[in-house]
Design a protein around this motif. Structure first.
Motif, PDB file in Angstrom:
ATOM      1  N   ALA A  11       0.841  -1.209   0.000  1.00 53.06           N
ATOM      2  CA  ALA A  11       0.000   0.000   0.000  1.00 53.06           C
ATOM      3  C   ALA A  11       0.873   1.255   0.000  1.00 53.06           C
ATOM      4  N   ALA A  12       1.913   1.252   0.805  1.00 52.24           N
ATOM      5  CA  ALA A  12       2.819   2.401   0.840  1.00 52.24           C
ATOM      6  C   ALA A  12       3.571   2.537  -0.480  1.00 52.24           C
ATOM      7  N   TYR A  13       3.959   1.415  -1.063  1.00 49.02           N
ATOM      8  CA  TYR A  13       4.651   1.441  -2.353  1.00 49.02           C
ATOM      9  C   TYR A  13       3.754   2.030  -3.441  1.00 49.02           C
ATOM     10  N   TYR A  14       2.487   1.605  -3.470  1.00 54.87           N
ATOM     11  CA  TYR A  14       1.552   2.132  -4.476  1.00 54.87           C
ATOM     12  C   TYR A  14       1.327   3.625  -4.276  1.00 54.87           C
ATOM     13  N   ALA A  15       1.204   4.047  -3.037  1.00 61.00           N
ATOM     14  CA  ALA A  15       1.002   5.471  -2.747  1.00 61.00           C
ATOM     15  C   ALA A  15       2.208   6.294  -3.203  1.00 61.00           C
ATOM     16  N   LYS A  16       3.386   5.751  -3.021  1.00 62.22           N
ATOM     17  CA  LYS A  16       4.605   6.481  -3.369  1.00 62.22           C
ATOM     18  C   LYS A  16       4.853   6.513  -4.879  1.00 62.22           C
ATOM     19  N   THR A  17       4.526   5.436  -5.574  1.00 64.12           N
ATOM     20  CA  THR A  17       4.900   5.325  -6.985  1.00 64.12           C
ATOM     21  C   THR A  17       3.751   5.522  -7.970  1.00 64.12           C
ATOM     22  N   GLY A  18       2.542   5.447  -7.515  1.00 67.33           N
ATOM     23  CA  GLY A  18       1.393   5.477  -8.420  1.00 67.33           C
ATOM     24  C   GLY A  18       1.293   6.716  -9.285  1.00 67.33           C
ATOM     25  N   GLY A  19       1.703   7.849  -8.773  1.00 67.30           N
ATOM     26  CA  GLY A  19       1.597   9.087  -9.526  1.00 67.30           C
ATOM     27  C   GLY A  19       2.779   9.370 -10.438  1.00 67.30           C
ATOM     28  N   ARG A  20       3.750   8.501 -10.432  1.00 60.20           N
ATOM     29  CA  ARG A  20       4.914   8.699 -11.294  1.00 60.20           C
ATOM     30  C   ARG A  20       4.532   8.460 -12.752  1.00 60.20           C
ATOM     31  N   PRO A  21       5.316   9.009 -13.676  1.00 60.16           N
ATOM     32  CA  PRO A  21       4.997   8.822 -15.093  1.00 60.16           C
ATOM     33  C   PRO A  21       5.189   7.372 -15.528  1.00 60.16           C
ATOM     34  N   PRO A  22       4.606   7.012 -16.666  1.00 59.95           N
ATOM     35  CA  PRO A  22       4.797   5.652 -17.175  1.00 59.95           C
ATOM     36  C   PRO A  22       6.270   5.394 -17.479  1.00 59.95           C
ATOM     37  N   ARG A  23       6.638   4.136 -17.471  1.00 56.59           N
ATOM     38  CA  ARG A  23       8.022   3.747 -17.708  1.00 56.59           C
ATOM     39  C   ARG A  23       8.438   4.040 -19.146  1.00 56.59           C
ATOM     40  N   ALA A  24       9.705   4.355 -19.347  1.00 57.99           N
ATOM     41  CA  ALA A  24      10.239   4.684 -20.677  1.00 57.99           C
ATOM     42  C   ALA A  24      10.104   3.515 -21.654  1.00 57.99           C
ATOM     43  N   THR A  25      10.259   2.294 -21.165  1.00 54.06           N
ATOM     44  CA  THR A  25      10.124   1.132 -22.055  1.00 54.06           C
ATOM     45  C   THR A  25       8.720   1.043 -22.625  1.00 54.06           C
ATOM     46  N   LEU A  26       7.718   1.312 -21.793  1.00 52.15           N
ATOM     47  CA  LEU A  26       6.337   1.307 -22.274  1.00 52.15           C
ATOM     48  C   LEU A  26       6.123   2.432 -23.273  1.00 52.15           C
ATOM     49  N   MET A  27       6.590   3.619 -22.948  1.00 47.38           N
ATOM     50  CA  MET A  27       6.405   4.758 -23.853  1.00 47.38           C
ATOM     51  C   MET A  27       7.046   4.488 -25.208  1.00 47.38           C
ATOM     52  N   PHE A  28       8.210   3.883 -25.216  1.00 45.22           N
ATOM     53  CA  PHE A  28       8.882   3.539 -26.467  1.00 45.22           C
ATOM     54  C   PHE A  28       7.993   2.616 -27.299  1.00 45.22           C
TER      55      PHE A  28
END
Length: 170
Positions: A11-28
């Protein structure tokens, strides 16, 4: 950035990372798909979807997404995100991806999750990924090298460069 250990407070991990941008590999991968004609709505499977930072981007671009995560909270957090597009075609599955079965797809995304697959299960999961990709389909994600700072941790899979090259030959 590495995936948290299995005993992490998810739960803490999701709260901390959820708002970060999508990963570069996915964007590529998504940017490459955007340059190609589509025959209908594209479909992606997100293995180890977590709080959905990658799934949200796929949904924002109009993809259908099946988010798979072993933690029920991950799917709940994803479905409750305020940035979930109103017309999102999102399905969720609570399962270890080692045990999950998913339909054929255009993209399998697994950001920092596959290394958490045990060595005894990895080959079967990789073959499942390969067999589920439609012609022209892609995999986006990360594998950990044999020199990664986590190399040698129990229950995780690490690869040499030759191992990865062999995986990508199929």
């Amino acid at each position: 950035m590495s995936t948290p250990p299995k005993d992490r407070d998810w739960a803490a991990y999701y709260a901390k990372t959820g708002g970060r941008p999508p990963r570069a590999t996915l964007m590529f991968a998504l940017d490459r798909f955007d340059t190609e004609p589509a025959d209908g709505v594209r479909f992606a499977v997100d293995l180890g979807a977590g709080a959905g930072r990658d799934a949200i981007e796929m949904l924002r671009r109009g993809w259908r997404v099946l988010a798979i995560d072993a933690e029920p909270a991950a799917i709940e957090v994803l479905r409750a995100r305020p940035d979930l597009p109103p017309a999102a075609d999102l399905s969720g599955m609570v399962a270890r991806f080692e045990d999950a079965d998913w339909p054929d797809c255009d993209l399998v995304n697994s950001s920092f999750a596959l290394p958490l697959c045990t060595p005894s299960e990895f080959e079967r999961v990789w073959r499942r990924i390969e067999s589920s990709l439609r012609p022209g389909g892609r995999f986006a994600g990360q594998l950990y090298g044999d020199r990664d700072s986590w190399a040698g941790r129990d229950g995780m899979t690490f690869h040499t460069r030759a191992d990865v090259e062999a995986l990508l030959q199929a």
